[in-house]
Scaffold this motif. Structure first.
Motif, PDB file in Angstrom:
ATOM      1  N   ASP A   1       0.811  -1.226   0.000  1.00 17.21           N
ATOM      2  CA  ASP A   1       0.000   0.000   0.000  1.00 17.21           C
ATOM      3  C   ASP A   1       0.845   1.276   0.000  1.00 17.21           C
ATOM      4  OD1 ASP A   1       0.816  -0.075   2.604  1.00 17.21           O
ATOM      5  OD2 ASP A   1      -1.173  -0.357   3.470  1.00 17.21           O
TER       6      ASP A   1
ATOM      7  N   ASP B   1      -1.329  -6.967   3.219  1.00 24.26           N
ATOM      8  CA  ASP B   1      -0.839  -5.651   3.669  1.00 24.26           C
ATOM      9  C   ASP B   1      -2.023  -4.769   4.085  1.00 24.26           C
ATOM     10  OD1 ASP B   1       1.378  -4.060   4.244  1.00 24.26           O
ATOM     11  OD2 ASP B   1       1.511  -3.195   2.248  1.00 24.26           O
TER      12      ASP B   1
ATOM     13  N   HIS C   1       3.965  -5.156  11.317  1.00 26.77           N
ATOM     14  CA  HIS C   1       5.008  -4.654  10.424  1.00 26.77           C
ATOM     15  C   HIS C   1       6.389  -4.725  11.089  1.00 26.77           C
ATOM     16  CE1 HIS C   1       2.081  -3.493   7.451  1.00 26.77           C
ATOM     17  NE2 HIS C   1       3.054  -3.061   6.659  1.00 26.77           N
TER      18      HIS C   1
ATOM     19  N   HIS D   1       6.876  -8.956   1.583  1.00 26.79           N
ATOM     20  CA  HIS D   1       6.498  -8.040   2.672  1.00 26.79           C
ATOM     21  C   HIS D   1       5.063  -8.316   3.158  1.00 26.79           C
ATOM     22  CE1 HIS D   1       5.869  -4.126   4.684  1.00 26.79           C
ATOM     23  NE2 HIS D   1       4.734  -4.071   4.011  1.00 26.79           N
TER      24      HIS D   1
ATOM     25  N   VAL E   1       3.739  -9.722   6.804  1.00 24.86           N
ATOM     26  CA  VAL E   1       2.877  -8.832   7.575  1.00 24.86           C
ATOM     27  C   VAL E   1       1.566  -9.553   7.937  1.00 24.86           C
ATOM     28  CG1 VAL E   1       1.361  -6.855   7.169  1.00 24.86           C
ATOM     29  CG2 VAL E   1       3.809  -6.641   6.733  1.00 24.86           C
TER      30      VAL E   1
HETATM   31 ZN   LIG Z   1       3.144  -2.822   4.594  1.00 24.32          ZN
END
Ligand SMILES: [Zn+2]
Ligand SMILES: NC(=O)C1=CN([C@@H]2O[C@H](COP(=O)(O)OP(=O)(O)OC[C@H]3O[C@@H](n4cnc5c(N)ncnc54)[C@H](O)[C@@H]3O)[C@@H](O)[C@H]2O)C=CC1
Ligand SMILES: O=C(CO)COP(=O)(O)O
Length: 349
Positions: free
Chosen positions: A125, A172, A252, A268, A272
């Motif tokens: 994002d 995310d 995170h 990522h 997360v």
């Molecule tokens: Zn993130």
């Protein structure tokens, strides 16, 4: 005297749809930017989209230059700044995943030039946010960066990208649940500045995505549309907050710690997502619901699915609070027994 000031920086043109990459030059020309565009990209996105974007600028007589980066690091930012000065770039166009876009927006901030965001994956994002996320040694910085003046998200390209990138983007967004809980906690315990509007937008974005989880399916361009709109919305929440707080909490910190311990082991967003399951458990919330939503979308919910050893996940949980000075449910840190208990109870290990 009333002394509060808010400065919300949002994009002027947001194009989302099939084939909109071809309208990049048009979207940029509306912004009245001056000078040569410098396209900042990485190897695969270069083939997928950046060469096409550069060719369109060339055809329009804009004399573009291209620079390729390999990693999200301050060295990459510096290299892009140097190339931008060498070619006398007027503005930067970031084409790629989260790393290329972060590097471009940070270099733009330093150069004082405009920035345009062209995501090739619905994986994060940061597409719209005015933040950059960069590891350095034992820490990871969330720095103010140039928010995009325009965003060009071509759903044909996003839908054609490996499916795992889209499920990472979903995770995310789902992380907003725990990020906002952490933000509220930090507001109550540490008087951290909090925005109700930003928090409500971040939470609503996660709720809408989870509510549509059944319709997010591989091979459907509509899914890329749903996810990228949610990513834009989440980025706007960060812009309203002026920080990554609405979209980045303990989950995170856990992911950033994994990046330090086992770089490039998993995406990522996927890291997360697993962190969100544990953080929701620590908050005493509906971690089963979060886990179910991730599983429905096809995002990992366990260490094994991330391809990361159980011991590494436990070690990352115990050290996550050290990543940066951001108060979360992790407080001053989990001890090993508590980390094992949380990871086992949630089925993460
Ligand atoms: Zn993130
Ligand atoms: N600034 C912010 O607010 C935020 C920043 N981030 C940052 O973004 C990064 C994570 O983003 P990712 O996109 O997951 O990582 P990434 O930029 O490394 O991309 C992941 C992989 O996908 C490939 N890829 C991209 N588009 C593709 C396509 N169309 N076809 C095939 N392969 C393609 C890339 O080449 C790369 O190998 C992290 O550094 C994270 O910290 C994440 C969220 C918010
Ligand atoms: O990834 C982010 C939001 O999804 C933001 O990254 P930071 O945790 O570095 O602020």
């Amino acid at each position: 005297m009333f002394d509060k000031t808010t400065w919300i920086r949002l994009p002027r043109n947001v194009l989302v749809g099939h084939g909109v990459l071809d309208q990049t030059v048009e979207a940029v020309s509306e912004l009245h930017l001056q000078g040569r565009p410098l396209v900042v990209t990485s190897p695969t996105p270069r083939e997928v989209a950046a060469e096409r974007v550069a060719a369109d600028f060339e055809a329009a007589g804009d004399d573009p230059a291209i620079v390729e980066i390999e990693s999200a690091s301050f060295e990459s930012v510096q290299r892009v700044i140097e190339v931008a000065r060498e070619v006398d770039a007027g503005y930067l166009v970031g084409v790629g995943g989260g790393k290329a876009i972060d590097i471009a927006k940070m270099a733009s901030d330093d150069l004082g030039t405009g920035f345009v965001s062209v995501p090739t994956a619905a994986s994060h994002d940061g597409i719209v946010s005015g933040r950059g996320s960069v590891p350095e040694g034992d820490t990871r910085h969330s720095v103010a960066a140039e928010p995009p003046l325009a965003v060009v998200a071509d759903t044909e390209i996003l839908a054609d990208a490996p499916w795992r990138l889209t499920t990472a983007g979903c995770a995310d967004i789902i992380s907003n649940y725990t990020a906002v809980k952490d933000w509220r906690l930090a507001n109550r315990l540490q008087n951290v500045e909090y925005s109700h509007y930003s928090a409500a937008l971040a939470e609503m974005t996660a709720e809408m995505l989870v509510g549509n989880a059944d319709s997010i399916k591989q091979g459907l361009e509509e899914s890329a549309w749903v996810v990228v709109k949610a990513l834009v919305s989440s980025g706007v929440a960060m812009s309203i907050a002026g920080s990554s707080r609405p979209a980045s909490g303990a989950e995170h910190l856990f992911s950033h710690q994994l990046d330090r311990m086992v770089p490039d082991a998993a995406l990522h967003g996927h890291q997360v997502g697993v962190g969100t399951v544990v953080a929701e458990y620590l908050h005493g919330g509906d971690w089963r619901g979060i886990k179910q939503a991730l599983a429905t979308i096809g995002a990992p919910t366990t260490a094994a699915e991330l391809g990361i050893e159980d011991e590494t996940v436990v070690a990352a949980l115990t050290a996550a609070h050290e990543i940066r000075d951001r108060y979360t449910i992790l407080g001053n840190g989990m001890n090993e027994d508590a980390a094992i208990e949380a990871a086992e109870t949630t089925g993460v290990i």
